[in-house]
Design an enzyme around this catalytic site. Structure first.
Site, PDB file in Angstrom:
ATOM      1  N   CYS A 160       0.833  -1.203   0.000  1.00 43.56           N
ATOM      2  CA  CYS A 160       0.000   0.000   0.000  1.00 43.56           C
ATOM      3  C   CYS A 160       0.870   1.256   0.000  1.00 43.56           C
ATOM      4  O   CYS A 160       1.488   1.569  -1.008  1.00 43.56           O
ATOM      5  CB  CYS A 160      -0.967  -0.028   1.178  1.00 43.56           C
ATOM      6  SG  CYS A 160      -2.394   1.063   0.953  1.00 43.56           S
TER       7      CYS A 160
ATOM      8  N   HIS B 284      -3.732  -5.053   0.626  1.00 48.22           N
ATOM      9  CA  HIS B 284      -3.210  -5.572   1.892  1.00 48.22           C
ATOM     10  C   HIS B 284      -3.299  -7.099   1.916  1.00 48.22           C
ATOM     11  O   HIS B 284      -4.361  -7.665   2.222  1.00 48.22           O
ATOM     12  CB  HIS B 284      -3.992  -4.979   3.066  1.00 48.22           C
ATOM     13  CG  HIS B 284      -3.732  -3.527   3.293  1.00 48.22           C
ATOM     14  ND1 HIS B 284      -2.672  -3.071   4.041  1.00 48.22           N
ATOM     15  CD2 HIS B 284      -4.373  -2.433   2.833  1.00 48.22           C
ATOM     16  CE1 HIS B 284      -2.680  -1.749   4.054  1.00 48.22           C
ATOM     17  NE2 HIS B 284      -3.700  -1.337   3.321  1.00 48.22           N
TER      18      HIS B 284
ATOM     19  N   GLU C  80      -2.074  -9.028   4.063  1.00 48.98           N
ATOM     20  CA  GLU C  80      -2.025  -9.527   5.436  1.00 48.98           C
ATOM     21  C   GLU C  80      -3.394  -9.655   6.085  1.00 48.98           C
ATOM     22  O   GLU C  80      -3.527 -10.298   7.131  1.00 48.98           O
ATOM     23  CB  GLU C  80      -1.139  -8.615   6.303  1.00 48.98           C
ATOM     24  CG  GLU C  80      -1.694  -7.226   6.603  1.00 48.98           C
ATOM     25  CD  GLU C  80      -1.437  -6.196   5.524  1.00 48.98           C
ATOM     26  OE1 GLU C  80      -1.606  -4.996   5.792  1.00 48.98           O
ATOM     27  OE2 GLU C  80      -1.058  -6.587   4.396  1.00 48.98           O
TER      28      GLU C  80
END
Length: 510
Positions: A79, A168, A170
Protein backbone atom coordinates in the site's frame (compact mmCIF):
# COMPACT_ATOMS: atom_id res chain seq x y z
CA UNK A 1 20.94 -18.31 13.48
CA UNK A 2 17.24 -17.79 12.72
CA UNK A 3 16.40 -16.01 9.45
CA UNK A 4 14.81 -12.60 9.99
CA UNK A 5 12.48 -10.23 8.17
CA UNK A 6 12.17 -6.58 9.21
CA UNK A 7 8.93 -4.63 8.79
CA UNK A 8 9.46 -0.89 8.52
CA UNK A 9 6.41 0.70 10.14
CA UNK A 10 5.00 3.90 8.65
CA UNK A 11 2.12 3.96 11.14
CA UNK A 12 -0.36 1.57 9.53
CA UNK A 13 -3.17 0.04 11.58
CA UNK A 14 -2.34 -3.26 9.85
CA UNK A 15 1.39 -3.48 10.69
CA UNK A 16 0.91 -6.02 13.47
CA UNK A 17 -1.18 -8.14 11.10
CA UNK A 18 1.76 -8.23 8.67
CA UNK A 19 4.00 -9.48 11.48
CA UNK A 20 1.46 -12.10 12.49
CA UNK A 21 1.22 -13.36 8.91
CA UNK A 22 5.00 -13.60 8.64
CA UNK A 23 5.25 -15.44 11.96
CA UNK A 24 2.46 -17.82 10.87
CA UNK A 25 4.74 -18.82 8.00
CA UNK A 26 7.31 -19.85 10.68
CA UNK A 27 9.58 -16.92 9.80
CA UNK A 28 10.84 -14.60 12.53
CA UNK A 29 10.23 -10.88 12.02
CA UNK A 30 10.56 -7.62 13.89
CA UNK A 31 8.68 -4.34 13.52
CA UNK A 32 10.78 -1.17 13.72
CA UNK A 33 9.83 2.50 13.10
CA UNK A 34 10.73 3.60 9.57
CA UNK A 35 13.26 6.13 10.89
CA UNK A 36 15.29 3.58 12.86
CA UNK A 37 18.56 2.40 11.33
CA UNK A 38 18.52 -1.13 9.91
CA UNK A 39 20.96 -3.74 11.21
CA UNK A 40 21.95 -5.75 8.15
CA UNK A 41 23.11 -8.84 9.98
CA UNK A 42 23.84 -12.13 8.23
CA UNK A 43 20.38 -13.46 9.02
CA UNK A 44 18.36 -10.51 7.66
CA UNK A 45 16.64 -11.87 4.55
CA UNK A 46 14.25 -9.11 3.49
CA UNK A 47 12.39 -5.88 4.27
CA UNK A 48 8.65 -5.23 4.17
CA UNK A 49 7.40 -1.63 3.94
CA UNK A 50 4.07 -1.15 5.73
CA UNK A 51 1.07 0.97 4.89
CA UNK A 52 0.51 4.40 6.43
CA UNK A 53 -2.20 6.96 7.23
CA UNK A 54 -0.07 9.49 5.28
CA UNK A 55 -0.17 10.24 1.58
CA UNK A 56 3.19 9.99 -0.17
CA UNK A 57 2.50 13.52 -1.46
CA UNK A 58 2.14 15.03 2.03
CA UNK A 59 4.83 17.55 2.93
CA UNK A 60 5.71 15.56 6.05
CA UNK A 61 5.32 12.09 4.49
CA UNK A 62 7.70 9.51 6.01
CA UNK A 63 10.47 8.46 3.62
CA UNK A 64 13.22 5.82 3.56
CA UNK A 65 15.98 5.12 1.03
CA UNK A 66 14.42 2.12 -0.72
CA UNK A 67 17.16 1.85 -3.32
CA UNK A 68 19.81 1.55 -0.60
CA UNK A 69 17.76 -1.19 1.09
CA UNK A 70 17.31 -3.07 -2.20
CA UNK A 71 21.08 -3.09 -2.64
CA UNK A 72 21.22 -5.36 0.42
CA UNK A 73 17.98 -7.44 0.53
CA UNK A 74 14.70 -7.97 -1.34
CA UNK A 75 11.93 -5.43 -0.65
CA UNK A 76 8.12 -5.76 -0.55
CA UNK A 77 6.09 -2.54 -0.32
CA UNK A 78 2.48 -2.78 0.82
CA UNK A 79 0.00 0.00 0.00
CA UNK A 80 1.88 3.15 1.15
CA UNK A 81 5.13 1.20 0.83
CA UNK A 82 4.28 0.43 -2.80
CA UNK A 83 3.26 4.01 -3.55
CA UNK A 84 6.40 5.39 -1.90
CA UNK A 85 8.50 3.03 -4.02
CA UNK A 86 6.82 4.18 -7.21
CA UNK A 87 7.25 7.87 -6.35
CA UNK A 88 10.89 7.65 -5.24
CA UNK A 89 11.92 5.90 -8.45
CA UNK A 90 10.22 8.48 -10.68
CA UNK A 91 6.66 7.17 -11.05
CA UNK A 92 3.43 9.12 -10.62
CA UNK A 93 1.21 8.79 -7.53
CA UNK A 94 -1.95 10.89 -7.32
CA UNK A 95 -5.30 11.01 -5.61
CA UNK A 96 -7.68 8.37 -6.92
CA UNK A 97 -10.80 9.45 -8.77
CA UNK A 98 -12.66 7.56 -6.05
CA UNK A 99 -11.58 6.12 -2.72
CA UNK A 100 -10.44 2.54 -3.24
CA UNK A 101 -11.64 0.59 -0.26
CA UNK A 102 -12.92 -2.95 0.20
CA UNK A 103 -12.85 -6.15 -1.81
CA UNK A 104 -11.42 -6.27 -5.33
CA UNK A 105 -10.41 -8.97 -7.79
CA UNK A 106 -6.70 -9.21 -8.68
CA UNK A 107 -6.14 -10.06 -12.34
CA UNK A 108 -2.66 -11.45 -13.07
CA UNK A 109 -0.85 -9.84 -16.01
CA UNK A 110 2.36 -11.87 -16.06
CA UNK A 111 3.84 -14.85 -14.28
CA UNK A 112 6.22 -14.25 -11.38
CA UNK A 113 7.61 -16.09 -8.36
CA UNK A 114 5.60 -13.80 -6.06
CA UNK A 115 2.37 -14.93 -7.72
CA UNK A 116 3.13 -18.64 -7.84
CA UNK A 117 -0.04 -20.76 -7.21
CA UNK A 118 -2.20 -17.61 -6.85
CA UNK A 119 -5.56 -17.90 -8.64
CA UNK A 120 -6.05 -15.95 -11.90
CA UNK A 121 -8.76 -13.83 -10.21
CA UNK A 122 -7.92 -13.63 -6.52
CA UNK A 123 -9.90 -11.57 -3.98
CA UNK A 124 -7.82 -8.83 -2.35
CA UNK A 125 -8.56 -6.00 0.11
CA UNK A 126 -7.98 -2.35 -0.79
CA UNK A 127 -7.67 0.56 1.62
CA UNK A 128 -6.18 3.72 0.13
CA UNK A 129 -7.08 7.08 -1.40
CA UNK A 130 -3.94 7.54 -3.56
CA UNK A 131 -3.13 5.37 -6.55
CA UNK A 132 -0.14 4.73 -8.82
CA UNK A 133 -0.94 6.34 -12.17
CA UNK A 134 2.41 5.58 -13.82
CA UNK A 135 5.19 3.15 -12.93
CA UNK A 136 8.85 4.25 -13.08
CA UNK A 137 11.19 3.02 -15.79
CA UNK A 138 12.54 -0.45 -15.02
CA UNK A 139 9.33 -1.56 -13.30
CA UNK A 140 6.67 -3.86 -14.72
CA UNK A 141 3.02 -4.53 -13.84
CA UNK A 142 2.23 -7.95 -12.39
CA UNK A 143 -1.46 -7.49 -11.66
CA UNK A 144 -4.39 -5.10 -11.98
CA UNK A 145 -7.95 -4.78 -10.69
CA UNK A 146 -11.05 -3.35 -12.31
CA UNK A 147 -10.35 0.12 -10.91
CA UNK A 148 -6.58 0.04 -10.33
CA UNK A 149 -4.22 -0.23 -13.30
CA UNK A 150 -1.21 -0.99 -11.06
CA UNK A 151 -2.22 -3.36 -8.25
CA UNK A 152 1.03 -5.37 -8.18
CA UNK A 153 4.43 -4.58 -9.68
CA UNK A 154 8.10 -5.52 -9.69
CA UNK A 155 11.41 -3.85 -10.43
CA UNK A 156 13.21 -5.88 -13.06
CA UNK A 157 16.71 -4.49 -12.44
CA UNK A 158 19.01 -3.99 -9.44
CA UNK A 159 20.86 -6.16 -6.92
CA UNK A 160 17.68 -7.49 -5.32
CA UNK A 161 14.05 -7.42 -6.48
CA UNK A 162 11.59 -4.78 -5.31
CA UNK A 163 7.90 -5.71 -5.24
CA UNK A 164 4.88 -3.52 -4.57
CA UNK A 165 1.25 -4.35 -3.79
CA UNK A 166 -1.43 -1.65 -3.62
CA UNK A 167 -3.60 -3.95 -1.54
CA UNK A 168 -3.21 -5.57 1.89
CA UNK A 169 -2.25 -9.28 1.64
CA UNK A 170 -2.03 -9.53 5.44
CA UNK A 171 -5.75 -9.06 6.13
CA UNK A 172 -8.34 -11.81 6.24
CA UNK A 173 -10.28 -10.50 3.23
CA UNK A 174 -7.29 -11.01 0.90
CA UNK A 175 -8.07 -14.70 0.51
CA UNK A 176 -4.68 -15.71 -0.95
CA UNK A 177 -2.62 -12.99 0.70
CA UNK A 178 -0.78 -15.49 2.89
CA UNK A 179 0.36 -17.32 -0.28
CA UNK A 180 1.80 -14.09 -1.67
CA UNK A 181 3.62 -13.37 1.58
CA UNK A 182 4.96 -16.92 1.83
CA UNK A 183 6.23 -16.71 -1.76
CA UNK A 184 8.10 -13.52 -0.88
CA UNK A 185 9.49 -14.94 2.36
CA UNK A 186 10.55 -18.36 1.11
CA UNK A 187 11.04 -18.28 -2.66
CA UNK A 188 12.33 -14.71 -2.96
CA UNK A 189 14.05 -14.03 0.38
CA UNK A 190 15.14 -17.64 0.98
CA UNK A 191 13.85 -17.85 4.58
CA UNK A 192 14.11 -21.35 6.04
CA UNK A 193 10.86 -21.29 8.08
CA UNK A 194 12.46 -22.46 11.33
CA UNK A 195 10.65 -20.06 13.70
CA UNK A 196 8.73 -22.57 15.87
CA UNK A 197 7.77 -22.69 19.58
CA UNK A 198 10.34 -25.43 20.22
CA UNK A 199 13.06 -23.40 18.48
CA UNK A 200 12.09 -20.30 20.46
CA UNK A 201 12.23 -22.19 23.76
CA UNK A 202 15.70 -23.63 23.05
CA UNK A 203 17.13 -20.25 22.01
CA UNK A 204 15.46 -18.30 24.83
CA UNK A 205 16.53 -20.66 27.61
CA UNK A 206 20.12 -20.53 26.32
CA UNK A 207 20.02 -16.70 26.20
CA UNK A 208 18.57 -16.53 29.73
CA UNK A 209 21.28 -18.83 31.10
CA UNK A 210 23.92 -16.64 29.50
CA UNK A 211 22.36 -13.37 30.69
CA UNK A 212 21.46 -14.37 34.26
CA UNK A 213 24.14 -16.91 35.09
CA UNK A 214 24.00 -17.85 38.78
CA UNK A 215 22.24 -14.62 39.81
CA UNK A 216 18.71 -14.45 41.22
CA UNK A 217 15.46 -13.20 39.69
CA UNK A 218 12.30 -11.99 41.41
CA UNK A 219 9.01 -11.95 39.56
CA UNK A 220 5.40 -11.09 40.26
CA UNK A 221 2.97 -13.65 38.90
CA UNK A 222 -0.71 -13.05 38.25
CA UNK A 223 -1.96 -16.51 37.35
CA UNK A 224 -2.33 -15.28 33.78
CA UNK A 225 -0.83 -16.73 30.62
CA UNK A 226 1.98 -14.22 30.04
CA UNK A 227 3.51 -14.21 33.51
CA UNK A 228 3.19 -18.00 33.84
CA UNK A 229 4.92 -18.72 30.52
CA UNK A 230 7.63 -16.13 31.20
CA UNK A 231 8.28 -17.60 34.65
CA UNK A 232 8.45 -21.14 33.26
CA UNK A 233 11.08 -20.11 30.69
CA UNK A 234 13.17 -18.38 33.36
CA UNK A 235 12.77 -21.41 35.62
CA UNK A 236 14.03 -23.67 32.81
CA UNK A 237 17.16 -21.53 32.70
CA UNK A 238 17.94 -20.90 36.38
CA UNK A 239 15.74 -23.24 38.44
CA UNK A 240 15.26 -22.28 42.09
CA UNK A 241 17.05 -18.97 41.58
CA UNK A 242 13.72 -17.63 40.36
CA UNK A 243 11.56 -16.33 43.22
CA UNK A 244 7.92 -15.81 42.29
CA UNK A 245 5.41 -13.79 44.28
CA UNK A 246 1.66 -14.20 43.77
CA UNK A 247 -0.45 -11.61 45.62
CA UNK A 248 -4.09 -12.30 46.41
CA UNK A 249 -5.65 -8.85 46.39
CA UNK A 250 -9.09 -10.25 47.26
CA UNK A 251 -10.28 -9.45 43.75
CA UNK A 252 -9.44 -12.73 42.02
CA UNK A 253 -11.94 -15.27 40.70
CA UNK A 254 -13.50 -17.72 43.15
CA UNK A 255 -10.86 -20.12 44.56
CA UNK A 256 -8.34 -18.80 42.03
CA UNK A 257 -5.60 -18.10 44.57
CA UNK A 258 -5.50 -21.70 45.79
CA UNK A 259 -5.91 -23.22 42.31
CA UNK A 260 -3.13 -21.15 40.75
CA UNK A 261 -0.69 -21.94 43.56
CA UNK A 262 -1.43 -25.64 43.08
CA UNK A 263 -0.69 -25.34 39.36
CA UNK A 264 2.54 -23.46 40.00
CA UNK A 265 3.65 -26.18 42.41
CA UNK A 266 2.74 -28.89 39.88
CA UNK A 267 4.93 -27.35 37.16
CA UNK A 268 7.79 -26.82 39.59
CA UNK A 269 7.78 -23.05 40.02
CA UNK A 270 9.10 -21.55 43.25
CA UNK A 271 6.21 -19.20 44.14
CA UNK A 272 5.20 -17.61 47.43
CA UNK A 273 1.51 -16.79 47.84
CA UNK A 274 0.59 -13.65 49.81
CA UNK A 275 -2.93 -13.28 51.21
CA UNK A 276 -3.44 -9.52 51.22
CA UNK A 277 -7.22 -9.41 50.88
CA UNK A 278 -7.94 -7.34 53.97
CA UNK A 279 -5.25 -4.80 53.05
CA UNK A 280 -6.97 -4.10 49.71
CA UNK A 281 -10.51 -4.12 51.11
CA UNK A 282 -9.44 -1.53 53.70
CA UNK A 283 -7.79 0.69 51.09
CA UNK A 284 -10.78 0.45 48.74
CA UNK A 285 -13.45 1.16 51.36
CA UNK A 286 -15.86 3.84 50.16
CA UNK A 287 -14.03 4.43 46.84
CA UNK A 288 -16.24 4.41 43.73
CA UNK A 289 -14.22 6.28 41.07
CA UNK A 290 -12.84 3.70 38.57
CA UNK A 291 -9.48 5.41 38.05
CA UNK A 292 -8.95 5.87 41.78
CA UNK A 293 -9.76 2.19 42.36
CA UNK A 294 -7.18 1.21 39.71
CA UNK A 295 -4.53 3.40 41.35
CA UNK A 296 -5.24 1.99 44.81
CA UNK A 297 -5.08 -1.61 43.55
CA UNK A 298 -1.90 -0.98 41.55
CA UNK A 299 -0.27 0.98 44.36
CA UNK A 300 -1.18 -1.65 46.96
CA UNK A 301 0.33 -4.37 44.81
CA UNK A 302 3.59 -2.44 44.41
CA UNK A 303 3.75 -1.84 48.16
CA UNK A 304 3.28 -5.52 49.02
CA UNK A 305 5.61 -6.72 46.28
CA UNK A 306 8.28 -4.30 47.49
CA UNK A 307 7.90 -5.53 51.09
CA UNK A 308 8.34 -9.14 49.98
CA UNK A 309 11.28 -8.29 47.73
CA UNK A 310 13.10 -6.70 50.67
CA UNK A 311 12.93 -10.02 52.51
CA UNK A 312 15.08 -11.60 49.80
CA UNK A 313 18.81 -11.02 49.44
CA UNK A 314 21.07 -10.68 46.40
CA UNK A 315 18.34 -10.14 43.82
CA UNK A 316 19.71 -8.72 40.56
CA UNK A 317 16.91 -9.16 38.03
CA UNK A 318 13.19 -8.47 37.78
CA UNK A 319 11.22 -10.85 35.54
CA UNK A 320 8.26 -9.54 33.57
CA UNK A 321 5.72 -11.00 31.15
CA UNK A 322 5.91 -8.12 28.65
CA UNK A 323 4.76 -9.24 25.19
CA UNK A 324 5.48 -7.83 21.73
CA UNK A 325 2.39 -5.60 21.23
CA UNK A 326 3.44 -3.65 24.35
CA UNK A 327 6.97 -3.25 22.99
CA UNK A 328 5.67 -2.05 19.62
CA UNK A 329 3.30 0.47 21.22
CA UNK A 330 6.14 2.00 23.23
CA UNK A 331 8.13 2.68 20.03
CA UNK A 332 5.96 5.08 18.04
CA UNK A 333 6.66 5.78 14.38
CA UNK A 334 6.58 9.45 15.38
CA UNK A 335 9.62 9.03 17.60
CA UNK A 336 11.21 6.63 20.10
CA UNK A 337 9.60 6.32 23.51
CA UNK A 338 10.99 4.81 26.67
CA UNK A 339 7.60 4.58 28.34
CA UNK A 340 6.78 1.26 30.00
CA UNK A 341 3.03 0.92 30.07
CA UNK A 342 1.57 0.83 33.56
CA UNK A 343 -0.38 -2.37 32.86
CA UNK A 344 2.82 -4.39 32.40
CA UNK A 345 2.86 -6.92 35.23
CA UNK A 346 4.87 -4.75 37.60
CA UNK A 347 5.13 -1.52 35.65
CA UNK A 348 5.99 1.37 37.96
CA UNK A 349 7.90 -0.56 40.62
CA UNK A 350 9.98 1.63 42.95
CA UNK A 351 13.22 2.87 41.43
CA UNK A 352 14.94 1.95 44.70
CA UNK A 353 14.83 -1.71 43.62
CA UNK A 354 17.53 -1.03 40.96
CA UNK A 355 16.95 -4.31 39.15
CA UNK A 356 17.71 -5.24 35.54
CA UNK A 357 14.74 -6.44 33.50
CA UNK A 358 14.31 -9.95 32.14
CA UNK A 359 11.48 -10.15 29.59
CA UNK A 360 11.63 -13.49 27.75
CA UNK A 361 8.34 -12.93 25.88
CA UNK A 362 9.00 -9.44 24.58
CA UNK A 363 9.24 -10.76 21.00
CA UNK A 364 6.00 -12.79 21.03
CA UNK A 365 2.37 -12.05 20.24
CA UNK A 366 -0.32 -13.43 22.56
CA UNK A 367 -1.18 -16.39 20.36
CA UNK A 368 2.51 -17.28 20.14
CA UNK A 369 2.81 -17.09 23.93
CA UNK A 370 0.02 -19.67 24.19
CA UNK A 371 1.74 -22.01 21.73
CA UNK A 372 5.02 -21.71 23.63
CA UNK A 373 3.19 -22.40 26.89
CA UNK A 374 1.71 -25.61 25.53
CA UNK A 375 5.12 -26.65 24.17
CA UNK A 376 6.53 -26.09 27.68
CA UNK A 377 3.96 -28.51 29.10
CA UNK A 378 1.95 -25.95 31.06
CA UNK A 379 -1.61 -27.30 31.54
CA UNK A 380 -3.93 -26.30 28.69
CA UNK A 381 -6.54 -25.15 31.23
CA UNK A 382 -4.18 -22.37 32.33
CA UNK A 383 -2.83 -21.54 28.86
CA UNK A 384 -6.28 -21.22 27.31
CA UNK A 385 -7.79 -19.10 30.09
CA UNK A 386 -9.65 -15.96 29.09
CA UNK A 387 -7.89 -12.63 29.72
CA UNK A 388 -8.58 -11.15 33.15
CA UNK A 389 -8.10 -7.47 34.05
CA UNK A 390 -5.13 -6.54 36.22
CA UNK A 391 -7.35 -4.81 38.84
CA UNK A 392 -9.48 -7.97 38.85
CA UNK A 393 -13.04 -7.82 40.13
CA UNK A 394 -12.33 -4.34 41.48
CA UNK A 395 -13.38 -2.91 38.11
CA UNK A 396 -16.21 -5.41 37.64
CA UNK A 397 -17.90 -4.12 40.78
CA UNK A 398 -19.37 -0.78 39.76
CA UNK A 399 -19.24 1.58 42.71
CA UNK A 400 -17.48 0.89 46.00
CA UNK A 401 -15.89 -2.48 46.72
CA UNK A 402 -16.70 -4.58 49.80
CA UNK A 403 -15.88 -8.15 50.72
CA UNK A 404 -19.60 -9.05 50.50
CA UNK A 405 -19.89 -7.65 46.97
CA UNK A 406 -16.77 -9.58 45.99
CA UNK A 407 -18.35 -12.78 47.33
CA UNK A 408 -21.54 -12.18 45.34
CA UNK A 409 -19.59 -11.52 42.15
CA UNK A 410 -17.23 -14.47 42.64
CA UNK A 411 -20.13 -16.87 43.15
CA UNK A 412 -22.04 -15.59 40.12
CA UNK A 413 -18.92 -15.52 37.95
CA UNK A 414 -18.00 -19.10 38.89
CA UNK A 415 -21.46 -20.31 37.81
CA UNK A 416 -21.20 -18.41 34.51
CA UNK A 417 -17.65 -19.56 33.60
CA UNK A 418 -18.37 -23.16 34.62
CA UNK A 419 -21.53 -23.00 32.53
CA UNK A 420 -19.62 -21.84 29.46
CA UNK A 421 -17.31 -24.82 29.86
CA UNK A 422 -20.13 -27.34 30.40
CA UNK A 423 -21.98 -26.06 27.33
CA UNK A 424 -18.74 -26.18 25.25
CA UNK A 425 -18.86 -22.43 24.70
CA UNK A 426 -15.77 -21.34 26.67
CA UNK A 427 -13.28 -21.81 23.83
CA UNK A 428 -15.59 -20.03 21.38
CA UNK A 429 -15.44 -16.86 23.46
CA UNK A 430 -12.37 -14.59 23.69
CA UNK A 431 -13.29 -13.16 27.08
CA UNK A 432 -16.23 -13.57 29.44
CA UNK A 433 -17.06 -12.31 32.90
CA UNK A 434 -19.73 -10.94 35.20
CA UNK A 435 -20.29 -7.38 36.37
CA UNK A 436 -22.03 -6.41 39.62
CA UNK A 437 -24.16 -3.34 38.97
CA UNK A 438 -24.85 -0.69 41.62
CA UNK A 439 -28.55 -1.28 40.99
CA UNK A 440 -31.10 -3.05 43.15
CA UNK A 441 -34.52 -4.05 41.89
CA UNK A 442 -37.65 -5.74 43.16
CA UNK A 443 -38.05 -9.47 42.65
CA UNK A 444 -40.35 -12.27 43.78
CA UNK A 445 -39.09 -15.53 45.26
CA UNK A 446 -41.87 -17.81 46.46
CA UNK A 447 -44.28 -15.67 48.43
CA UNK A 448 -41.62 -13.11 49.34
CA UNK A 449 -40.60 -9.91 47.60
CA UNK A 450 -36.88 -9.24 47.34
CA UNK A 451 -34.82 -6.12 46.75
CA UNK A 452 -31.43 -7.31 45.56
CA UNK A 453 -28.52 -6.68 43.15
CA UNK A 454 -28.37 -7.07 39.37
CA UNK A 455 -25.62 -9.02 37.59
CA UNK A 456 -24.61 -8.33 33.98
CA UNK A 457 -23.09 -11.13 31.93
CA UNK A 458 -20.45 -10.17 29.34
CA UNK A 459 -18.92 -12.30 26.56
CA UNK A 460 -17.06 -11.11 23.47
CA UNK A 461 -15.33 -12.54 20.44
CA UNK A 462 -12.04 -10.94 19.39
CA UNK A 463 -8.53 -11.60 18.09
CA UNK A 464 -6.51 -9.27 20.29
CA UNK A 465 -8.99 -7.19 22.29
CA UNK A 466 -8.46 -4.04 20.20
CA UNK A 467 -11.94 -4.54 18.74
CA UNK A 468 -14.57 -7.00 19.92
CA UNK A 469 -18.07 -8.14 19.05
CA UNK A 470 -20.56 -9.38 21.63
CA UNK A 471 -20.89 -13.16 21.59
CA UNK A 472 -24.20 -14.47 20.31
CA UNK A 473 -24.63 -17.06 23.04
CA UNK A 474 -27.67 -19.37 22.81
CA UNK A 475 -30.81 -18.13 24.52
CA UNK A 476 -31.16 -21.50 26.23
CA UNK A 477 -27.73 -21.09 27.79
CA UNK A 478 -28.42 -17.53 28.97
CA UNK A 479 -31.74 -18.63 30.48
CA UNK A 480 -30.03 -21.50 32.30
CA UNK A 481 -27.33 -19.18 33.68
CA UNK A 482 -29.91 -16.66 34.87
CA UNK A 483 -31.87 -19.32 36.71
CA UNK A 484 -28.77 -20.90 38.26
CA UNK A 485 -27.29 -17.61 39.44
CA UNK A 486 -30.55 -16.29 40.93
CA UNK A 487 -31.34 -19.61 42.61
CA UNK A 488 -27.86 -20.11 44.09
CA UNK A 489 -26.46 -16.66 44.85
CA UNK A 490 -28.44 -15.01 47.63
CA UNK A 491 -28.36 -11.26 47.08
CA UNK A 492 -28.91 -11.36 43.29
CA UNK A 493 -32.40 -11.42 41.80
CA UNK A 494 -31.87 -10.15 38.25
CA UNK A 495 -29.46 -11.11 35.40
CA UNK A 496 -28.95 -9.12 32.17
CA UNK A 497 -26.73 -9.73 29.12
CA UNK A 498 -24.50 -7.02 27.59
CA UNK A 499 -24.86 -6.85 23.78
CA UNK A 500 -22.50 -3.89 23.22
CA UNK A 501 -19.52 -4.21 20.86
CA UNK A 502 -16.12 -2.48 21.06
CA UNK A 503 -16.17 0.19 19.79
CA UNK A 504 -18.16 2.10 20.91
CA UNK A 505 -18.28 0.27 24.25
CA UNK A 506 -15.25 -1.23 26.01
CA UNK A 507 -14.92 -4.88 27.02
CA UNK A 508 -14.72 -4.05 30.73
CA UNK A 509 -17.30 -1.67 32.17
CA UNK A 510 -14.72 0.37 34.09
Amino acid sequence: MTDKIIILDFGSQYTQLIARAVREASVYCEIIPYHKSIDYTDNLRGIILSGSPFSVNDANAPVVDIEAIANRVPVLGLCYGAQLTAKLFGGLVEKSDKREYGRASLQLIQEDTLLDTVSPLSQVWMSHSDTIKKLPDGFSILGTTESIPVAAFKRTAGNFPIYGLQFHPEVYHSTEGKILLKNFLVAICGCSQDWTPAHFITDTVAELKNKIGDKRVIMALSGGVDSTVAATLIHRAIGKNLFGIFVDNGLLRKNEFEQVLETYAAIGLNVKGINAREHFYTQLAGVSDPEEKRKIIGGGFIQIFDQEALLLENIDFLGQGTIYPDVIESASVHGPSATIKSHHNVGGLPETMKLSLVEPLRLLFKDEVRRVGLELGIPAAMINRHPFPGPGLGIRILGDVTSEKVRLLQDADAIYIDGLKKWNLYDKVWQAGTILLPVKSVGVMGDERTYEFTIALRAVTSVDGMTADWSHLPYEFLAAMSNEIINNVKGINRVVYDISSKPPATIEWE
